[in-house]
Design a protein around this motif. Structure first.
Motif, PDB file in Angstrom:
ATOM      1  N   THR A 174      41.569  34.817  33.844  1.00 53.71           N
ATOM      2  CA  THR A 174      41.967  35.702  32.753  1.00 53.71           C
ATOM      3  C   THR A 174      42.771  36.886  33.301  1.00 53.71           C
ATOM      4  OG1 THR A 174      39.853  35.101  31.771  1.00 53.71           O
ATOM      5  CG2 THR A 174      41.099  36.831  30.686  1.00 53.71           C
ATOM      6  N   THR A 175      42.294  37.463  34.407  1.00 51.89           N
ATOM      7  CA  THR A 175      43.011  38.594  35.012  1.00 51.89           C
ATOM      8  C   THR A 175      44.437  38.186  35.379  1.00 51.89           C
ATOM      9  OG1 THR A 175      40.938  39.423  35.922  1.00 51.89           O
ATOM     10  CG2 THR A 175      42.956  40.308  36.862  1.00 51.89           C
ATOM     11  N   LEU A 221      46.804  38.354  32.499  1.00 49.32           N
ATOM     12  CA  LEU A 221      46.931  39.603  31.726  1.00 49.32           C
ATOM     13  C   LEU A 221      48.388  40.017  31.586  1.00 49.32           C
ATOM     14  CD1 LEU A 221      44.121  41.971  33.110  1.00 49.32           C
ATOM     15  CD2 LEU A 221      44.221  40.877  30.870  1.00 49.32           C
ATOM     16  N   THR A 276      52.825  39.876  38.577  1.00 53.61           N
ATOM     17  CA  THR A 276      52.275  41.205  38.309  1.00 53.61           C
ATOM     18  C   THR A 276      51.143  41.499  39.291  1.00 53.61           C
ATOM     19  OG1 THR A 276      50.643  40.295  36.791  1.00 53.61           O
ATOM     20  CG2 THR A 276      52.757  40.946  35.854  1.00 53.61           C
ATOM     21  N   LEU A 277      50.771  42.781  39.344  1.00 56.42           N
ATOM     22  CA  LEU A 277      49.622  43.170  40.160  1.00 56.42           C
ATOM     23  C   LEU A 277      48.373  42.437  39.668  1.00 56.42           C
ATOM     24  CD1 LEU A 277      48.329  44.932  42.321  1.00 56.42           C
ATOM     25  CD2 LEU A 277      48.193  46.784  40.660  1.00 56.42           C
ATOM     26  N   ALA A 278      48.255  42.318  38.318  1.00 55.85           N
ATOM     27  CA  ALA A 278      47.116  41.603  37.738  1.00 55.85           C
ATOM     28  C   ALA A 278      47.060  40.171  38.265  1.00 55.85           C
ATOM     29  CB  ALA A 278      47.212  41.608  36.214  1.00 55.85           C
ATOM     30  N   PHE A 283      48.108  39.062  41.213  1.00 58.78           N
ATOM     31  CA  PHE A 283      47.607  39.060  42.589  1.00 58.78           C
ATOM     32  C   PHE A 283      46.092  39.272  42.615  1.00 58.78           C
ATOM     33  CE2 PHE A 283      52.082  40.188  43.540  1.00 58.78           C
ATOM     34  CZ  PHE A 283      52.345  39.124  44.390  1.00 58.78           C
ATOM     35  N   LEU A 284      45.616  40.199  41.765  1.00 59.40           N
ATOM     36  CA  LEU A 284      44.178  40.471  41.724  1.00 59.40           C
ATOM     37  C   LEU A 284      43.420  39.246  41.233  1.00 59.40           C
ATOM     38  CD1 LEU A 284      44.381  44.077  40.268  1.00 59.40           C
ATOM     39  CD2 LEU A 284      43.701  43.450  42.589  1.00 59.40           C
ATOM     40  N   THR A 340      43.350  36.585  43.828  1.00 60.88           N
ATOM     41  CA  THR A 340      42.366  36.915  44.875  1.00 60.88           C
ATOM     42  C   THR A 340      40.967  36.524  44.419  1.00 60.88           C
ATOM     43  OG1 THR A 340      43.735  38.796  45.526  1.00 60.88           O
ATOM     44  CG2 THR A 340      41.446  38.799  46.295  1.00 60.88           C
ATOM     45  N   VAL A 341      40.631  36.887  43.179  1.00 60.20           N
ATOM     46  CA  VAL A 341      39.291  36.594  42.659  1.00 60.20           C
ATOM     47  C   VAL A 341      39.083  35.071  42.578  1.00 60.20           C
ATOM     48  CG1 VAL A 341      37.767  36.834  40.661  1.00 60.20           C
ATOM     49  CG2 VAL A 341      39.092  38.794  41.455  1.00 60.20           C
TER      50      VAL A 341
END
Lengths: 349, 349
Positions: B187-188, B191, B325-327, B329-330, B333-334
């Motif tokens: 989901t992240t 985003l 987006t940064l989202a 990459f995050l 990672t998760v």
């Protein structure tokens, strides 16, 4: 076997040695198997209390900052405030010591006087923070404020890595995974529409952010090393010496950054009730950080401040009518799972 | 002891029984301790191949969809395309069977004829998907398309829960944590600035999204149960029967939704080269899903399609000039940590 297991779990939890003084004069008898659970329980209780105190103080800190910004009273000089925080912490440590001297008398462990050998390491954390705070002024040439908030999460990773390298304490693979998740989760919770700018940070900005994260992580881990090196030494004495050097280095910061402003407008220019509350809060959270270093560790500190960040956001919904974003919920979920994994992943020894 | 350990690990990996047919006619001798590693290796290899195939096909599927939208050729009727996908899968299964009959002859396990007892459960997944696809038309009254993409991640949780309940397979606590992270991470990664709208979804929208997630999860888990119930039965026969009912239910969907359009404009109206490629790709990924159900499980399927989603985004950067987006990459990672935790958290039995 049972005894050995409990002892190991305790070491895992933070304290290097067993000869930590027992507060509130409960005293402790010679270690015997039957006595261990009660002592463990009291240690666990103390660890929980300081951790909760830190979490509570950190969240109210953030709320005070929002409040002071909203009230438009953010014109005081930060360096003078920092100096006062260190002074207050120093005074509070002395007050606590005075009470202890009265009840227990002056002992080898709680006397204020020190040796050159003991005190020589105390200026190092304060010096590292000074360098980090000075760098902070330059990084804004490359990153905007929301981007800096995002990059500050690198502290989480640097603290974990330096904790492993300097304190030589092991985290399990699951705990490392949890630590990466903590960093990703905190960053996700802070995402907003402007966060993507941070990806355009030039190389110099990234390098400075990494250096700052390393400085801040190193200062934290080094403080833990200093405090834990002498487990039987009273924490208030250790704090006193840490904060004395904090005062000294912050005096230097005033001279470097705000000398003219202080001379022209006065030391307390722009101070308000909120400023006073903030200084009080910073002093108390500073002491809570020291306590966490003594009775728990840097890892607990990082988790505590991360959870505080989430609490702050939730409380701000009620206090300031903030709206929680989907990113916040996702980040909070990841942080919660990380907290679970950190404890589920405890090294089995 | 050694042998038992390996056997158990294998069961953990998915196959209910050991009497799975060995492909490519390698045959297997009577189980002996020395033979086990080779058999395990071959199973592991087959599992990896079908998983990688599914990941690759799913990512190219998403890329074809983007491509077809960009080309502006999205005017064909989805129900006719779905019908053709089922027909193609049916034909491919028959072709594979014909080859097997030629080399191995017709056996109890690979004969096409079936019993009422065996075939009665085959329509269920197709029926569930039909209901889910019909619901899809109504949910857009409550949620917009990007919001629906976000809500579709509930499938991950529903699949995990139903996998546990219906197939009675246990996941360790770490694996459950990994599953929650997979959902949060996917989901992240998806985003965008409009994602927060999804928080305004009315209760009806949430209920429909949850029902749809349950239907889709149930269909997946039920398919696995059907396929694994008869481990020695040839997968192509099992697929043939699944797809025959898929064809039938999709024919019903054409009648319900697109009868007029097909009558007026023709069955193949709006078809293009991309449409053909998409149908081919959907057919192959459908077969890959069946293979994953047979040789691995629904959990592997969910991980495989989630990783495919991330791969698609990375490939789209090069193909379509998308910006990450940064989202993203995050989230990536998760998801990566989740994949690690899923394997690190394997139940030790």
């Amino acid at each position: 076997m049972e005894y050995r297991k409990i002892k190991d779990e305790d070491n895992d939890g933070g304290t290097i040695s067993d000869d930590v003084e027992n507060p509130r004069g409960k005293g402790f008898s010679v270690a015997s198997v039957s006595n261990v659970p009660a002592r463990e329980q009291s240690k666990w209780k103390r660890k929980s209390v300081v951790t909760l105190a830190l979490t509570f103080l950190t969240s109210s800190q953030a709320i005070l900052i929002v409040w002071s910004k909203r009230a438009g009273k953010y014109e005081y000089s930060v360096t003078t405030a920092n100096f006062l925080v260190e002074t207050l912490k120093c005074a509070l440590s002395l007050a606590a010591l005075a009470r202890i001297w009265k009840t227990e008398g002056v002992t080898e462990d709680n006397r204020l006087s020190t040796t050159f050998d003991e005190v020589i390491v105390y200026p190092i954390p304060a010096a590292l923070y000074l360098v980090k705070n000075l760098l902070q002024y330059y990084i804004f040439a490359y990153v905007d404020a929301p981007g800096y908030q995002i990059l500050k999460n690198l502290n989480i990773i640097s603290t974990g890595v330096l904790y492993r390298i300097i304190l030589k304490k092991k985290l399990s693979e699951i705990q490392w995974a949890a630590f990466i998740l903590l960093c990703a989760g905190c960053t996700t919770a802070q995402l907003n529409s402007r966060s993507d700018h941070v990806l355009q940070t030039p190389l110099q900005g990234w390098i400075m952010a990494i250096v700052m994260a390393l400085l801040s992580g190193f200062a934290g881990v080094y403080t833990e090393a200093i405090i834990k090196k002498r487990p039987s030494r009273n924490i208030n004495v250790q704090n006193f010496w840490l904060y004395i050097f904090g005062m000294a280095f912050n005096a230097v910061a005033i001279l470097i950054q705000d000398f003219d402003a202080v001379m022209n407008k006065g030391f307390f220019h722009g101070y308000s009730v909120i400023t006073t509350l903030m200084i009080l809060n910073h002093a108390l959270s500073g002491i809570a950080v020291s306590m966490v270093m003594k009775y728990a560790d840097n890892i607990v500190k990082v988790y505590s401040t991360s959870v505080a960040m989430l609490l702050t956001a939730v409380v701000s919904v009620f206090l300031f009518g903030f709206e929680l974003t989907l990113a916040f919920f996702l980040g909070a979920t990841v942080v919660s799972v990380s907290v679970y994994l950190h404890s589920a992943g405890k090294l089995q020894r």
